[in-house]
Design an enzyme around this catalytic site. Structure first.
Site, mmCIF file in Angstrom:
data_model
loop_
_atom_site.group_PDB
_atom_site.id
_atom_site.type_symbol
_atom_site.label_atom_id
_atom_site.label_comp_id
_atom_site.label_asym_id
_atom_site.label_seq_id
_atom_site.Cartn_x
_atom_site.Cartn_y
_atom_site.Cartn_z
ATOM 1 N N LYS A 1 0.836 -1.198 0.000
ATOM 2 C CA LYS A 1 0.000 0.000 0.000
ATOM 3 C C LYS A 1 0.872 1.251 0.000
ATOM 4 O O LYS A 1 0.691 2.148 -0.829
ATOM 5 C CB LYS A 1 -0.930 0.011 1.217
ATOM 6 C CG LYS A 1 -1.915 1.183 1.220
ATOM 7 C CD LYS A 1 -2.648 1.319 2.534
ATOM 8 C CE LYS A 1 -1.854 2.183 3.493
ATOM 9 N NZ LYS A 1 -2.635 2.626 4.668
ATOM 10 N N ASP B 1 -6.487 1.033 0.821
ATOM 11 C CA ASP B 1 -6.609 1.365 2.238
ATOM 12 C C ASP B 1 -7.996 0.946 2.718
ATOM 13 O O ASP B 1 -8.748 0.299 1.990
ATOM 14 C CB ASP B 1 -6.334 2.850 2.486
ATOM 15 C CG ASP B 1 -7.426 3.766 1.937
ATOM 16 O OD1 ASP B 1 -8.372 3.268 1.284
ATOM 17 O OD2 ASP B 1 -7.338 4.992 2.178
#
Length: 258
Positions: free
Chosen positions: A119, A137
């Site tokens: 991420k 997320d």
């Protein structure tokens, strides 16, 4: 599903033409550090903390040589500050020793840095290097499952399935648009369904408040007439800049609301 997903993306592009990363940064190192700090806190709280952090440690070399207790004290407002300080010093040392003090532009190198997963790597690549990537997320994962684009829970599996739906050129901006929508309208507990411009396309319509007037009161950030998360937003951002740490509109310290 693919046609509906791509239409939702087109609609989001019209709703949020100004979508952007909501972390303040001036270079790849600042974005990398800010993204690591953003775990388990808000981008607002990170943005309120990083001015003092980068004034004290502007380069990887500076941060690698930090006194741990002093670094911890600066980043304390972001929570989990001891673990984050270890990650920041660790990644700074690797950048200093293995990459000449520069943030690498390849995901294979980024994910080897302490505290950096896919991420974080995709955030840095997409926004500091222009390399397309999907950033999964909590907001992104929640919405793509709500829209039935995927049933996966694991972020890497979500990333793979969403990448297969959209052309690579859309990945980074799609991430921003979905996150913007999740923060402003399609909230976790009470989505503002009655004020949502993509409600006709949403398979989950009705999970939240459908009355337009009541839904309108749930809107956040610029959609609700409130400040955004960045102290230094892009010039085309239509909302208000956030206040610095301790500089709330009432003069009191800004609370760390989610």
């Amino acid at each position: 599903m693919v046609r509906r997903a791509r239409r939702i993306n087109r609609e989001l592009a019209e709703i949020y033409p100004y979508a952007h990363p909501e972390l303040d940064f001036r270079n790849p190192f600042e974005l990398l550090v800010a993204t690591v700090l953003s775990a388990q806190t808000t981008d607002l709280r990170v943005n309120q903390t990083t001015p003092a952090l980068f004034a004290a440690y502007p380069t990887p070399e500076d941060m690698a040589a930090a006194v741990p207790e002093e670094l911890e004290e600066i980043i304390r407002p972001t929570g989990f500050f001891r673990a984050k300080a270890r990650s920041l010093m660790g990644l700074s040392q690797v950048l200093r020793d293995d990459f000449g003090g520069e943030v690498p532009g390849r995901i294979e190198d980024l994910v080897k840095l302490p505290g950096v997963g896919r991420k974080t790597a995709n955030v840095v690549l997409g926004n500091a290097f222009g390399v397309p990537g999907i950033t999964v997320d909590t907001h992104f994962g929640r919405l793509v499952r709500r829209w039935k684009w995927t049933e996966q829970e694991d972020p890497e599996k979500v990333e793979a399935e969403i990448c297969a739906i959209f052309p690579k050129s859309e990945w980074t901006m799609l991430s921003h648009r979905v996150v913007f929508h999740g923060r402003r309208i399609c909230h976790a507990r009470k989505p503002a369904c009655g004020a949502c411009p993509i409600a006709p396309l949403c398979p989950a319509y009705g999970e939240g408040e459908t009355d337009p007037e009541k839904a309108g009161k749930l809107l956040k950030y610029e959609k609700g007439g409130q400040p955004g998360q960045r102290l230094s937003p892009p010039p085309d951002y239509p909302g208000l800049p956030a206040a610095p740490l301790g500089g709330g509109p009432d003069g009191l310290p800004v609370a760390g609301a989610q």
